[in-house]
Design a protein around this motif. Structure first.
Motif, PDB file in Angstrom:
ATOM      1  N   LEU A  20      32.081 -12.642 -23.655  1.00 12.67           N
ATOM      2  CA  LEU A  20      32.716 -12.959 -24.854  1.00 12.67           C
ATOM      3  C   LEU A  20      33.365 -11.984 -25.716  1.00 12.67           C
ATOM      4  N   LEU A  21      32.827 -10.601 -25.873  1.00  6.72           N
ATOM      5  CA  LEU A  21      33.033  -9.443 -26.650  1.00  6.72           C
ATOM      6  C   LEU A  21      34.297  -8.994 -25.877  1.00  6.72           C
ATOM      7  N   GLN A  22      34.419  -9.012 -24.542  1.00  6.54           N
ATOM      8  CA  GLN A  22      35.433  -8.811 -23.824  1.00  6.54           C
ATOM      9  C   GLN A  22      36.848  -9.459 -23.954  1.00  6.54           C
ATOM     10  N   MET A  23      36.386 -10.865 -23.729  1.00  2.14           N
ATOM     11  CA  MET A  23      37.617 -11.599 -23.993  1.00  2.14           C
ATOM     12  C   MET A  23      38.118 -11.581 -25.116  1.00  2.14           C
ATOM     13  N   THR A  24      37.429 -11.407 -26.209  1.00  2.00           N
ATOM     14  CA  THR A  24      38.069 -11.555 -27.529  1.00  2.00           C
ATOM     15  C   THR A  24      38.509 -10.295 -28.424  1.00  2.00           C
ATOM     16  N   ALA A  25      38.116  -9.110 -27.626  1.00  2.00           N
ATOM     17  CA  ALA A  25      38.560  -7.914 -28.132  1.00  2.00           C
ATOM     18  C   ALA A  25      39.980  -7.438 -28.638  1.00  2.00           C
ATOM     19  N   GLY A  26      40.224  -7.139 -29.696  1.00  2.00           N
ATOM     20  CA  GLY A  26      41.568  -6.992 -30.254  1.00  2.00           C
ATOM     21  C   GLY A  26      42.185  -8.240 -30.757  1.00  2.00           C
ATOM     22  N   ILE A  27      41.695  -9.405 -30.727  1.00  2.00           N
ATOM     23  CA  ILE A  27      42.307 -10.639 -31.054  1.00  2.00           C
ATOM     24  C   ILE A  27      41.826 -10.903 -32.675  1.00  2.00           C
ATOM     25  N   ASP A  28      42.773 -11.286 -33.294  1.00  2.00           N
ATOM     26  CA  ASP A  28      42.507 -11.715 -34.839  1.00  2.00           C
ATOM     27  C   ASP A  28      41.598 -12.877 -35.062  1.00  2.00           C
ATOM     28  N   LYS A  29      40.767 -12.743 -35.916  1.00  2.00           N
ATOM     29  CA  LYS A  29      39.528 -13.998 -35.794  1.00  2.00           C
ATOM     30  C   LYS A  29      40.345 -15.117 -36.476  1.00  2.00           C
ATOM     31  N   GLN A  30      41.528 -15.370 -36.957  1.00  2.00           N
ATOM     32  CA  GLN A  30      42.400 -16.327 -37.644  1.00  2.00           C
ATOM     33  C   GLN A  30      42.923 -16.931 -36.074  1.00  2.00           C
ATOM     34  N   ASP A  31      43.208 -15.952 -35.292  1.00  2.00           N
ATOM     35  CA  ASP A  31      44.057 -16.581 -33.618  1.00  2.00           C
ATOM     36  C   ASP A  31      42.970 -17.045 -33.093  1.00  2.00           C
ATOM     37  N   LEU A  32      41.797 -16.729 -32.923  1.00  2.00           N
ATOM     38  CA  LEU A  32      40.557 -17.339 -32.304  1.00  2.00           C
ATOM     39  C   LEU A  32      40.359 -18.543 -32.790  1.00  2.00           C
ATOM     40  N   ALA A  33      40.138 -18.789 -34.141  1.00  2.00           N
ATOM     41  CA  ALA A  33      39.842 -20.096 -34.849  1.00  2.00           C
ATOM     42  C   ALA A  33      40.843 -21.045 -34.439  1.00  2.00           C
ATOM     43  N   LYS A  34      42.049 -20.726 -34.610  1.00  2.00           N
ATOM     44  CA  LYS A  34      43.066 -21.632 -34.088  1.00  2.00           C
ATOM     45  C   LYS A  34      43.294 -21.854 -32.636  1.00  2.00           C
ATOM     46  N   PHE A  35      43.035 -21.141 -31.662  1.00  2.00           N
ATOM     47  CA  PHE A  35      42.603 -21.496 -30.343  1.00  2.00           C
ATOM     48  C   PHE A  35      41.486 -22.221 -30.113  1.00  2.00           C
ATOM     49  N   ALA A  36      40.251 -22.141 -30.714  1.00  2.00           N
ATOM     50  CA  ALA A  36      39.106 -22.865 -30.790  1.00  2.00           C
ATOM     51  C   ALA A  36      39.622 -24.462 -31.311  1.00  2.00           C
ATOM     52  N   ALA A  37      40.220 -24.630 -32.297  1.00  2.87           N
ATOM     53  CA  ALA A  37      40.871 -25.974 -32.680  1.00  2.87           C
ATOM     54  C   ALA A  37      41.807 -26.773 -31.853  1.00  2.87           C
ATOM     55  N   VAL A  38      42.553 -25.903 -31.159  1.00  2.00           N
ATOM     56  CA  VAL A  38      43.613 -26.544 -30.300  1.00  2.00           C
ATOM     57  C   VAL A  38      42.739 -26.933 -29.026  1.00  2.00           C
TER      58      VAL A  38
END
Length: 48
Positions: A20-38
């Motif tokens: 999870l840390l490797q996959m999400t490294a350098g990705i903005d938290k807002q972008d991750l939240a939007k991805f999760a919602a989609v």
């Protein structure tokens, strides 16, 4: 759970956290939240 099973589950949890840390490294938290919602919406489309 047996001691061997507990050891395996602990190792799986470590690997999961590391991935999870490797996959999400350098990705903005807002972008991750939007991805999760989609992704949730897409899952809902498949289950409804």
């Amino acid at each position: 759970m047996t001691p061997a099973g507990e050891a395996i589950m602990n190792k799986v949890a470590e690997i999961d956290e590391s991935m999870l840390l490797q996959m999400t490294a350098g990705i903005d938290k807002q972008d991750l939240a939007k991805f999760a919602a989609v992704a949730d919406a897409m899952t809902d489309n498949l289950t409804n």
